[in-house]
Motif scaffolding. Structure first.
Motif, PDB file in Angstrom:
ATOM      1  N   LEU A   1      28.674 -48.511  -3.747  1.00 31.53           N
ATOM      2  CA  LEU A   1      27.631 -48.445  -2.721  1.00 31.53           C
ATOM      3  C   LEU A   1      27.948 -47.409  -1.634  1.00 31.53           C
ATOM      4  CD1 LEU A   1      26.046 -51.937  -1.903  1.00 31.53           C
ATOM      5  CD2 LEU A   1      25.017 -49.904  -2.905  1.00 31.53           C
ATOM      6  N   ASP A   2      28.466 -46.276  -2.061  1.00 29.27           N
ATOM      7  CA  ASP A   2      28.768 -45.174  -1.155  1.00 29.27           C
ATOM      8  C   ASP A   2      28.201 -43.903  -1.790  1.00 29.27           C
ATOM      9  OD1 ASP A   2      29.974 -43.045   0.274  1.00 29.27           O
ATOM     10  OD2 ASP A   2      31.659 -44.338   0.844  1.00 29.27           O
ATOM     11  N   LEU A   3      27.285 -43.255  -1.095  1.00 31.90           N
ATOM     12  CA  LEU A   3      26.592 -42.100  -1.658  1.00 31.90           C
ATOM     13  C   LEU A   3      27.504 -40.900  -1.899  1.00 31.90           C
ATOM     14  CD1 LEU A   3      23.262 -42.379   0.331  1.00 31.90           C
ATOM     15  CD2 LEU A   3      23.504 -42.496  -2.164  1.00 31.90           C
ATOM     16  N   ARG A   4      28.717 -40.951  -1.366  1.00 30.10           N
ATOM     17  CA  ARG A   4      29.664 -39.887  -1.680  1.00 30.10           C
ATOM     18  C   ARG A   4      30.079 -39.929  -3.152  1.00 30.10           C
ATOM     19  NH1 ARG A   4      34.193 -40.881   2.779  1.00 30.10           N
ATOM     20  NH2 ARG A   4      33.506 -43.044   2.390  1.00 30.10           N
ATOM     21  N   ASP A   5      29.878 -41.088  -3.791  1.00 35.24           N
ATOM     22  CA  ASP A   5      30.238 -41.274  -5.191  1.00 35.24           C
ATOM     23  C   ASP A   5      28.983 -41.675  -5.966  1.00 35.24           C
ATOM     24  OD1 ASP A   5      31.230 -41.947  -7.655  1.00 35.24           O
ATOM     25  OD2 ASP A   5      32.696 -43.403  -6.933  1.00 35.24           O
ATOM     26  N   GLN A   6      28.212 -40.667  -6.390  1.00 34.90           N
ATOM     27  CA  GLN A   6      26.943 -40.938  -7.050  1.00 34.90           C
ATOM     28  C   GLN A   6      27.136 -41.578  -8.420  1.00 34.90           C
ATOM     29  OE1 GLN A   6      24.325 -37.536  -6.980  1.00 34.90           O
ATOM     30  NE2 GLN A   6      24.754 -37.090  -4.828  1.00 34.90           N
ATOM     31  N   GLU A   7      28.219 -41.270  -9.080  1.00 34.33           N
ATOM     32  CA  GLU A   7      28.522 -41.848 -10.387  1.00 34.33           C
ATOM     33  C   GLU A   7      28.635 -43.364 -10.295  1.00 34.33           C
ATOM     34  OE1 GLU A   7      32.207 -41.808 -13.650  1.00 34.33           O
ATOM     35  OE2 GLU A   7      32.384 -40.789 -11.717  1.00 34.33           O
TER      36      GLU A   7
ATOM     37  N   LYS B   1      18.909 -39.568  -2.821  1.00 33.54           N
ATOM     38  CA  LYS B   1      19.360 -40.866  -2.335  1.00 33.54           C
ATOM     39  C   LYS B   1      18.443 -41.973  -2.837  1.00 33.54           C
ATOM     40  CE  LYS B   1      20.133 -43.538   1.900  1.00 33.54           C
ATOM     41  NZ  LYS B   1      20.129 -43.509   3.383  1.00 33.54           N
ATOM     42  N   ARG B   2      17.136 -41.763  -2.696  1.00 32.62           N
ATOM     43  CA  ARG B   2      16.187 -42.769  -3.141  1.00 32.62           C
ATOM     44  C   ARG B   2      16.232 -42.944  -4.655  1.00 32.62           C
ATOM     45  NH1 ARG B   2      14.372 -47.442  -2.439  1.00 32.62           N
ATOM     46  NH2 ARG B   2      12.168 -47.788  -2.882  1.00 32.62           N
ATOM     47  N   SER B   3      16.403 -41.836  -5.369  1.00 32.47           N
ATOM     48  CA  SER B   3      16.486 -41.902  -6.826  1.00 32.47           C
ATOM     49  C   SER B   3      17.684 -42.725  -7.277  1.00 32.47           C
ATOM     50  CB  SER B   3      16.573 -40.492  -7.408  1.00 32.47           C
ATOM     51  OG  SER B   3      16.698 -40.537  -8.813  1.00 32.47           O
ATOM     52  N   LEU B   4      18.823 -42.524  -6.630  1.00 28.54           N
ATOM     53  CA  LEU B   4      20.022 -43.293  -6.970  1.00 28.54           C
ATOM     54  C   LEU B   4      19.813 -44.781  -6.705  1.00 28.54           C
ATOM     55  CD1 LEU B   4      22.777 -40.930  -5.555  1.00 28.54           C
ATOM     56  CD2 LEU B   4      22.401 -41.485  -7.964  1.00 28.54           C
ATOM     57  N   GLU B   5      19.157 -45.101  -5.587  1.00 29.41           N
ATOM     58  CA  GLU B   5      18.913 -46.500  -5.260  1.00 29.41           C
ATOM     59  C   GLU B   5      17.981 -47.140  -6.281  1.00 29.41           C
ATOM     60  OE1 GLU B   5      19.179 -50.153  -3.513  1.00 29.41           O
ATOM     61  OE2 GLU B   5      20.438 -48.377  -3.228  1.00 29.41           O
ATOM     62  N   ILE B   6      16.992 -46.409  -6.731  1.00 22.18           N
ATOM     63  CA  ILE B   6      16.083 -46.933  -7.755  1.00 22.18           C
ATOM     64  C   ILE B   6      16.845 -47.220  -9.051  1.00 22.18           C
ATOM     65  CG2 ILE B   6      14.141 -46.328  -9.256  1.00 22.18           C
ATOM     66  CD1 ILE B   6      12.958 -44.818  -6.841  1.00 22.18           C
ATOM     67  N   LYS B   7      17.744 -46.311  -9.433  1.00 18.05           N
ATOM     68  CA  LYS B   7      18.552 -46.529 -10.641  1.00 18.05           C
ATOM     69  C   LYS B   7      19.454 -47.748 -10.485  1.00 18.05           C
ATOM     70  CE  LYS B   7      18.646 -41.666 -12.038  1.00 18.05           C
ATOM     71  NZ  LYS B   7      19.506 -40.457 -12.208  1.00 18.05           N
ATOM     72  N   ARG B   8      20.050 -47.881  -9.296  1.00 15.58           N
ATOM     73  CA  ARG B   8      20.926 -49.034  -9.063  1.00 15.58           C
ATOM     74  C   ARG B   8      20.145 -50.337  -9.156  1.00 15.58           C
ATOM     75  NH1 ARG B   8      23.272 -52.554  -5.352  1.00 15.58           N
ATOM     76  NH2 ARG B   8      21.672 -52.191  -3.786  1.00 15.58           N
ATOM     77  N   ARG B   9      18.988 -50.378  -8.528  1.00 14.92           N
ATOM     78  CA  ARG B   9      18.167 -51.591  -8.571  1.00 14.92           C
ATOM     79  C   ARG B   9      17.688 -51.892  -9.991  1.00 14.92           C
ATOM     80  NH1 ARG B   9      16.162 -53.814  -3.772  1.00 14.92           N
ATOM     81  NH2 ARG B   9      16.956 -52.784  -1.906  1.00 14.92           N
TER      82      ARG B   9
END
Length: 362
Positions: free
Chosen positions: A253-259, A68-76
């Protein structure tokens, strides 16, 4: 003429980044444009150092943190890259503890405040509100606001004197919502003109120029973007539509869809532009759905079960474009007549542009 934009600086917020880019684009016909990088609630230099340090080290430890944190870092990272590429915000900084600071001796000739909820007093201190109303601006420099938003139906009593002190200093005042105009009138006696959000002032084909193939070819999907959490009935409506139209569901912005989660602001635009249908409770998702002539449904959030309880920005948008029927508790909204919407968009753009031309005269 150098025009200084004062707005919220939130690199992680799609609507904030896109409205900043849109206003910058809109103002470029009147001279050079730069945005003051605003540090929120920064009462000391130490906090600034800490924030800058975090921005540097986050990408470094991304591989070692949870998913979760990794995905947020990529998004930011993608959001920051968008700001770096498209928003000129390196010449001035604005903060509670230091006021306005200029880099490399840069100067400005006019201040434009807006858009977004730049005057929402619920999130900021009285001093920060004063800064966002132009308290730092010398008397000989003109100030206007474009599509500024108070973002609330009322303001706390302590902030009324701040509005009363600084709004009269402005040459011209425009806001994004009818409720905002009414609040300004009641607090100060001043008239504020309601204009379009800057994102709606930019043509769809120009928005497409910033996209970068985030969506694969022939991807057929229904798009969702919710700031609240959809109810079970609302989720059922989404799934039923997707199944009936042989689409998958992509979720911003929904973690169910990581892509999709890692999308940046330009990807947000592209995702809407290529969607088969949009379900949302977001103001700017509505704006871009309209620009790309997408059918969409706006679901009430759990705390807003009736149209009369919608926030003021939605109310104004739907009133301007005759789209109140798009707001639902569940089920699909009626089909939108885009011939009618486009006619209204052209008319409102012309009115907003006329106001801006007048306000920007030196």
């Amino acid at each position: 003429m150098t025009n200084l934009i004062v707005t919220i600086t939130d690199h992680a917020n799609y609507g904030n980044r896109l409205q900043n880019y849109a206003l910058q684009t809109l103002l470029s016909q009147y001279g050079d444009v730069t945005t003051a990088y605003m540090y929120l609630d920064m009462t000391s230099g130490l906090k600034k150092v800490i924030r800058t340090g975090k921005q540097i080290i986050r990408p470094l430890y991304a591989p070692f943190v949870d998913n979760k944190r990794s995905l947020e870092i990529k998004r930011r990272k993608h959001c920051n890259a968008f700001s770096k590429a498209y928003i000129h915000e390196n010449d001035f900084t604005l903060s509670d503890y230091k006021g306005l600071s200029s880099k490399r001796g840069k100067q400005y000739n006019r201040v434009v405040i807006g858009s977004d909820q730049v005057w929402n007093p619920q999130w900021i201190s009285d001093r920060e509100l004063a800064l966002r109303l132009g308290s730092f601006v010398p008397d000989n420099v003109p100030i206007i606001s474009y599509a500024a938003s108070i973002g609330s139906t009322e303001v706390r009593k302590s902030t009324i004197p701040i509005f009363q002190k600084y709004l009269p200093r402005m040459r011209d005042i425009s806001v994004r919502e009818f409720q905002g105009a009414e609040l300004i009138k009641s607090m100060t006696g001043l008239n504020a003109t309601v204009v379009l959000d800057p994102t709606l002032m930019i043509d769809a084909d120009k928005w497409l120029k910033i996209t970068n193939d985030f969506v694969k070819k022939n991807d057929s999907y229904v798009l969702t973007y919710f700031l609240g959490k959809p109810s079970e009935d609302q989720e059922r409506t989404i799934q039923e539509y997707a199944k009936a139209h042989n689409c998958r569901v992509r979720r911003i912005l929904d973690l169910r869809d990581q892509e999709t989660y890692i999308a940046g602001p330009q990807d947000f635009v592209e995702l809407i532009s290529k969607a088969e249908y949009v379900f949302t409770d977001s103001y700017h998702a509505c704006c871009f759905s309209m620009l790309f002539q997408k059918q969409f449904t706006v679901f009430n959030r759990a705390s807003n079960q009736r149209i009369g309880n919608m926030n003021s920005r939605m109310e104004t948008l739907f009133q301007l474009f005759h789209l109140k029927s798009t707001m639902r508790d569940t089920g699909l909204a009626p089909a939108i007549d885009y011939e009618k919407v486009n006619h209204l968009l052209s008319a409102h753009r012309a009115t907003s542009k006329k106001w801006l031309d007048s306000a920007m005269k030196a």
